[in-house]
Scaffold this motif. Structure first.
Motif, PDB file in Angstrom:
ATOM      1  N   ARG A 126       0.819  -1.215   0.000  1.00 26.60           N
ATOM      2  CA  ARG A 126       0.000   0.000   0.000  1.00 26.60           C
ATOM      3  C   ARG A 126       0.854   1.267   0.000  1.00 26.60           C
ATOM      4  NH1 ARG A 126      -1.853  -3.260   4.041  1.00 26.60           N
ATOM      5  NH2 ARG A 126      -1.098  -1.854   5.672  1.00 26.60           N
ATOM      6  N   ALA A 127       2.167   1.105  -0.038  1.00 28.02           N
ATOM      7  CA  ALA A 127       3.062   2.256   0.093  1.00 28.02           C
ATOM      8  C   ALA A 127       4.047   2.337  -1.067  1.00 28.02           C
ATOM      9  CB  ALA A 127       3.811   2.185   1.426  1.00 28.02           C
ATOM     10  N   PHE A 128       3.558   2.080  -2.285  1.00 24.45           N
ATOM     11  CA  PHE A 128       4.455   2.139  -3.447  1.00 24.45           C
ATOM     12  C   PHE A 128       4.611   3.568  -3.965  1.00 24.45           C
ATOM     13  CE2 PHE A 128       0.215   1.053  -4.967  1.00 24.45           C
ATOM     14  CZ  PHE A 128       0.019   1.907  -6.043  1.00 24.45           C
ATOM     15  N   ASN A 129       3.679   4.453  -3.597  1.00 24.39           N
ATOM     16  CA  ASN A 129       3.796   5.884  -3.888  1.00 24.39           C
ATOM     17  C   ASN A 129       3.682   6.670  -2.596  1.00 24.39           C
ATOM     18  OD1 ASN A 129       1.987   6.055  -7.093  1.00 24.39           O
ATOM     19  ND2 ASN A 129       4.114   5.564  -6.655  1.00 24.39           N
ATOM     20  N   ALA A 130       4.369   7.812  -2.542  1.00 25.03           N
ATOM     21  CA  ALA A 130       4.276   8.728  -1.404  1.00 25.03           C
ATOM     22  C   ALA A 130       3.954  10.114  -1.942  1.00 25.03           C
ATOM     23  CB  ALA A 130       5.590   8.759  -0.614  1.00 25.03           C
ATOM     24  N   ARG A 131       2.913  10.733  -1.421  1.00 21.53           N
ATOM     25  CA  ARG A 131       2.538  12.071  -1.863  1.00 21.53           C
ATOM     26  C   ARG A 131       3.572  13.079  -1.362  1.00 21.53           C
ATOM     27  NH1 ARG A 131      -2.815  12.741  -3.615  1.00 21.53           N
ATOM     28  NH2 ARG A 131      -2.706  14.943  -3.023  1.00 21.53           N
ATOM     29  N   SER A 132       4.142  13.849  -2.275  1.00 17.37           N
ATOM     30  CA  SER A 132       5.172  14.826  -1.881  1.00 17.37           C
ATOM     31  C   SER A 132       4.617  15.877  -0.937  1.00 17.37           C
ATOM     32  CB  SER A 132       5.749  15.502  -3.133  1.00 17.37           C
ATOM     33  OG  SER A 132       4.729  16.140  -3.881  1.00 17.37           O
ATOM     34  N   GLU A 133       3.313  16.150  -1.025  1.00 21.57           N
ATOM     35  CA  GLU A 133       2.707  17.179  -0.186  1.00 21.57           C
ATOM     36  C   GLU A 133       2.692  16.794   1.298  1.00 21.57           C
ATOM     37  OE1 GLU A 133       0.593  17.188  -4.226  1.00 21.57           O
ATOM     38  OE2 GLU A 133       1.356  15.725  -2.790  1.00 21.57           O
ATOM     39  N   THR A 134       2.667  15.494   1.587  1.00 24.95           N
ATOM     40  CA  THR A 134       2.523  15.049   2.982  1.00 24.95           C
ATOM     41  C   THR A 134       3.624  14.088   3.422  1.00 24.95           C
ATOM     42  OG1 THR A 134       1.048  13.248   2.258  1.00 24.95           O
ATOM     43  CG2 THR A 134       0.018  15.331   2.917  1.00 24.95           C
ATOM     44  N   VAL A 135       4.647  13.906   2.596  1.00 24.92           N
ATOM     45  CA  VAL A 135       5.649  12.879   2.878  1.00 24.92           C
ATOM     46  C   VAL A 135       6.374  13.119   4.197  1.00 24.92           C
ATOM     47  CG1 VAL A 135       7.493  14.060   1.590  1.00 24.92           C
ATOM     48  CG2 VAL A 135       7.557  11.569   1.849  1.00 24.92           C
ATOM     49  N   ALA A 136       6.542  14.374   4.583  1.00 22.96           N
ATOM     50  CA  ALA A 136       7.259  14.686   5.829  1.00 22.96           C
ATOM     51  C   ALA A 136       6.409  14.473   7.062  1.00 22.96           C
ATOM     52  CB  ALA A 136       7.767  16.126   5.796  1.00 22.96           C
ATOM     53  N   GLU A 137       5.105  14.244   6.888  1.00 20.18           N
ATOM     54  CA  GLU A 137       4.202  14.130   8.026  1.00 20.18           C
ATOM     55  C   GLU A 137       3.743  12.701   8.289  1.00 20.18           C
ATOM     56  OE1 GLU A 137       1.002  16.579   6.755  1.00 20.18           O
ATOM     57  OE2 GLU A 137       2.319  18.277   6.289  1.00 20.18           O
ATOM     58  N   LYS A 138       3.786  11.858   7.282  1.00 16.62           N
ATOM     59  CA  LYS A 138       3.253  10.511   7.409  1.00 16.62           C
ATOM     60  C   LYS A 138       4.229   9.595   8.145  1.00 16.62           C
ATOM     61  CE  LYS A 138      -0.574  11.234   5.119  1.00 16.62           C
ATOM     62  NZ  LYS A 138      -1.893  11.140   5.774  1.00 16.62           N
ATOM     63  N   ARG A 139       3.693   8.839   9.094  1.00 15.39           N
ATOM     64  CA  ARG A 139       4.522   7.936   9.895  1.00 15.39           C
ATOM     65  C   ARG A 139       5.301   6.949   9.035  1.00 15.39           C
ATOM     66  NH1 ARG A 139       2.177   2.974  13.426  1.00 15.39           N
ATOM     67  NH2 ARG A 139       4.066   2.420  14.593  1.00 15.39           N
ATOM     68  N   THR A 140       4.680   6.500   7.946  1.00 19.22           N
ATOM     69  CA  THR A 140       5.326   5.505   7.084  1.00 19.22           C
ATOM     70  C   THR A 140       6.550   6.063   6.378  1.00 19.22           C
ATOM     71  OG1 THR A 140       3.224   4.379   6.732  1.00 19.22           O
ATOM     72  CG2 THR A 140       4.969   3.958   5.108  1.00 19.22           C
ATOM     73  N   PHE A 141       6.483   7.356   6.006  1.00 21.52           N
ATOM     74  CA  PHE A 141       7.504   7.917   5.124  1.00 21.52           C
ATOM     75  C   PHE A 141       8.444   8.931   5.770  1.00 21.52           C
ATOM     76  CE2 PHE A 141       3.745   7.159   2.268  1.00 21.52           C
ATOM     77  CZ  PHE A 141       4.247   6.022   1.664  1.00 21.52           C
ATOM     78  N   ALA A 142       8.031   9.582   6.841  1.00 20.55           N
ATOM     79  CA  ALA A 142       8.804  10.700   7.389  1.00 20.55           C
ATOM     80  C   ALA A 142      10.244  10.341   7.751  1.00 20.55           C
ATOM     81  CB  ALA A 142       8.077  11.301   8.588  1.00 20.55           C
ATOM     82  N   PRO A 143      10.512   9.223   8.439  1.00 24.22           N
ATOM     83  CA  PRO A 143      11.911   8.905   8.762  1.00 24.22           C
ATOM     84  C   PRO A 143      12.784   8.724   7.519  1.00 24.22           C
ATOM     85  CG  PRO A 143      10.419   7.620  10.139  1.00 24.22           C
ATOM     86  CD  PRO A 143       9.582   8.250   9.061  1.00 24.22           C
ATOM     87  N   ALA A 144      12.243   8.084   6.497  1.00 14.16           N
ATOM     88  CA  ALA A 144      13.016   7.882   5.269  1.00 14.16           C
ATOM     89  C   ALA A 144      13.229   9.205   4.549  1.00 14.16           C
ATOM     90  CB  ALA A 144      12.300   6.885   4.362  1.00 14.16           C
TER      91      ALA A 144
END
Length: 229
Positions: free
Chosen positions: A76-94
């Motif tokens: 479910r995480a093959f794309n990350a929205r650039s608008e929210t990437v810094a806020e989402k738990r799944t993507f923020a650390p990366a």
């Protein structure tokens, strides 16, 4: 969005402009229909070496964060929205520490028409590699084996690409790709904003054409898939 892409060449020739130091011996073979959960080659800078080593490594498409209980999160995480990437738990650390470049020959998008959804192959007109902004993570499975996974950033589509789909990948040129991979930067937001601002210019050199609907089946994988109908 970006849900299918093509890598017609593998090895150092795929990323010659990115000055890769180390090419893995286990890169996947060329594929003309890469879908989420499949393997693809990504470029990353390893901060564990001094200076950092730029590597081309195989990775699973669909980012699996360290806290995940199993690999299914990545589907479910093959794309990350650039608008929210810094806020989402799944993507923020990366986003903060583990940014990648995903090289490709091109990608597929489906355009809604009166005749149904038409698959289009979008690619650089000159045949050079297309570079996507991505993120990567390492995840340890229950057998203590490490899995490298990645996601591709997306943004609102602009220009002619907006007539095909409302989203598109975040495209990079070689200069923005170098900055995106830099492990020493303290402000990844600034690098992302610069890449977002320049993405429309990069996309101006792209061409596209309709391809066979056979691309809709992930089991189909041959050079015929990118040929014009």
């Amino acid at each position: 969005m970006c849900g299918r892409f093509v890598v017609a060449r593998v090895g150092s020739e795929l990323v010659s402009e990115l000055s890769v130091d180390l090419v893995s011996d286990d890169l996947p073979q060329p594929s003309f229909n890469i879908a989420p959960t499949a393997l693809a080659a990504i470029v990353l800078d390893s901060a564990k070496s001094d200076p950092p080593t730029r590597r081309l490594e195989p990775a699973r498409w669909g980012l699996v964060p360290g806290w995940a209980k199993d690999l299914s999160v990545g589907a479910r995480a093959f794309n990350a929205r650039s608008e929210t990437v810094a806020e989402k738990r799944t993507f923020a650390p990366a986003f903060a520490k583990r940014r990648a470049v995903v090289p490709a020959t091109g990608y597929y998008e489906w355009k809604v028409t009166d005749d149904g959804k038409l698959p289009l192959f979008i690619h650089p007109a000159g045949g050079e590699p297309m570079l996507f902004a991505g993120l990567y993570e390492w995840w340890k499975d229950p057998q203590d084996a490490w899995v490298l996974s990645f996601t591709i950033l997306t943004r609102d589509a602009v220009g002619d690409l907006g007539s095909i789909h409302h989203r598109m990948p975040v495209f990079l040129d070689s200069d923005h790709a170098d900055a995106w991979l830099d492990t020493d930067i303290d402000a990844p937001h600034d690098v992302l904003e610069a890449a977002l601002d320049d993405a429309p210019r990069v996309a101006e050199s792209f061409a596209w054409h309709e391809v066979d609907r056979a691309v809709g089946n992930v089991r189909n994988d041959s050079p015929d898939l990118i040929e014009p109908v």
